[in-house]
Design a protein around this motif. Structure first.
Motif: not given
Length: 257
Positions: A41, A43-44, A87, A90-91, A94-95
């Motif tokens: 992501t 953030r990551d 992630s 998938t994130t 989902h968003n």
């Protein structure tokens, strides 16, 4: 600009990248860091870049996972997808309100992962053969690691395509769709935007096809003779972003090759 090979190499800062980013900020030049890697992501990736000494806000990071999610949201809002990925992908799905399922999904979405399994690939093949539309985040066939090249999204997509007879639609670079979505996120126009990358086949090509000027840096994948191997050319070839320090407010003034 691309991330790997332009700002960082593996977990190490490209010399001068921190000074270049600081100069962009000081001159009020908006920028976006792009990556075809869909594992993480924003953030990551921000945390990863911070460890190298680069402070890049999440909103200035654009991934192929985000571009893929935006594309699917425009094509089929509130749809369903079976994801082979991590992630970051998938994130992003989902968003936008997507439901992730392996029961008659609208799409099979293939992204980057370090844990491709025979079971996951088999499931994806069967779903595509049963009618799911096939999307892949990017066509990169290999990715870097400290031990050497790793199979990446494009290589696994080729396997699924061979088994199903159905080619994926790639959203990430060199598809100019990713570049245009990044331009919208940046609030910029192609006429006054520059793409800096270390690969002719993804970074430079996508920049050209989206109408941007392009700089090829030699701090990553490409060597000094790489540009001559392609039927198109970048606006300029430079050693690294360090060559733009002192000219970040007007990088086009340094165009020389």
């Amino acid at each position: 600009m691309d991330m790997d090979g332009v700002l960082v190499r593996e977990e190490h800062l490209v010399p001068g990248a921190d000074a270049f980013i600081s100069e962009l900020r000081e001159n009020g030049v908006p920028f976006m860091v792009l990556t075809n890697n869909s594992i993480f992501t924003p953030r990551d990736l921000r945390a990863r870049l911070l460890r190298t000494g680069l402070d890049i806000p999440e909103e200035s990071i654009w991934t192929s996972a985000l571009a893929t999610a935006q594309f699917l949201d425009q094509q089929r809002p509130n749809g369903t997808a079976h994801v082979v990925g991590e992630s970051g992908l998938t994130t992003a799905l989902h968003n936008i309100g997507y439901v992730l399922t392996d029961r008659d999904p609208d799409y099979v979405v293939l992204g980057e992962t370090r844990t491709y399994s025979f079971e996951a690939i088999t499931r994806a093949i069967r779903l595509v053969r049963n009618g799911a539309r096939f999307i892949a985040t990017n066509p990169d066939e290999t990715g870097p690691s400290q031990e050497g090249p790793l199979p990446a999204t494009g290589a696994v997509a080729a396997l699924i395509e061979k088994a199903t007879g159905r080619a994926p639609y790639y959203v990430g670079k060199p598809n100019p769709l990713m570049m245009r979505s990044a331009l919208r996120a940046l609030g910029a126009h192609s006429e006054n935007t520059l793409m800096i990358g270390d690969r002719m086949d993804t970074d430079v090509r996508s920049g050209l096809e989206a109408g941007l000027q392009t700089f090829l840096v030699l701090s990553g994948i490409s060597g000094a003779d790489t540009a001559e191997l392609f039927p198109y050319r970048p606006t300029a070839v430079i050693g690294s972003v360090a060559d733009l320090i002192g000219r970040a407010a007007d990088p086009f003034s340094s165009t020389a090759g």
